[in-house]
Scaffold this motif. Structure first.
Motif, short mmCIF file in Angstrom:
data_model
loop_
_atom_site.label_atom_id
_atom_site.label_comp_id
_atom_site.label_asym_id
_atom_site.label_seq_id
_atom_site.Cartn_x
_atom_site.Cartn_y
_atom_site.Cartn_z
N PRO A 244 -33.36 1.71 -31.63
CA PRO A 244 -33.10 0.51 -30.83
C PRO A 244 -34.19 0.30 -29.78
N GLN A 245 -34.38 -0.93 -29.39
CA GLN A 245 -35.33 -1.25 -28.33
C GLN A 245 -34.86 -0.70 -26.99
N VAL A 246 -33.55 -0.74 -26.77
CA VAL A 246 -32.93 -0.24 -25.54
C VAL A 246 -31.67 0.50 -25.95
N ALA A 247 -31.44 1.65 -25.35
CA ALA A 247 -30.23 2.41 -25.63
C ALA A 247 -29.58 2.80 -24.31
N SER A 248 -28.27 2.89 -24.31
CA SER A 248 -27.52 3.24 -23.11
C SER A 248 -26.37 4.16 -23.51
#
Length: 138
Positions: A97-101
């Protein structure tokens, strides 16, 4: 309440909320808030963008009448990394993913580890001293 929503959503699958879709529950509202925070003024295609979310429920929440969940039955979530599972299955590549949280709703759970190591094709093995790989714990 998020804990109850997590128990309901814990079906060993992931969910998708498109950037133009309204949240269907509190967990999706949280996922949307995280998405909005990270995308801010970024340019992206709302027709193909969104947030994938999933939950893991481990252990009891305090209700003595509650059925045991995965960790009490001996099943635990092993070491893994975020990737497009379909691309991995079909083309044997890791697309991340481009951003993960990661959001913990309780004090239980293993630490999250972040590596600055690019993925390798399945037929290549990463060799080296672990001390050489930058690691961050959240």
């Amino acid at each position: 309440n998020f804990a109850a929503d997590c128990r309901t959503a814990f079906l060993r699958c992931s969910y998708w909320l498109g950037a133009k879709e309204p949240p269907r529950c509190g967990l999706e509202a949280l996922a949307r808030a995280i998405f909005d925070r990270h995308t801010g003024d970024a340019a992206y295609d709302p027709n193909t963008s969104g947030v994938e979310w999933w939950v893991q429920v481990r252990g009891r929440t305090g209700d003595q009448h509650e059925e045991p969940v995965a960790s009490e039955l001996g099943e635990a979530l092993g070491f893994h990394w975020d990737r497009d599972e379909m691309m991995n299955d079909e083309q044997k590549i890791n697309v991340h993913p481009q951003v993960a949280s990661v959001t913990y709703l309780t004090s239980n759970g293993a630490p999250t580890m972040v590596l600055q190591q690019p993925s390798r094709p399945r037929d290549r093995v990463l060799v080296g001293d672990v001390a050489e790989i930058p690691v961050g714990y959240l």
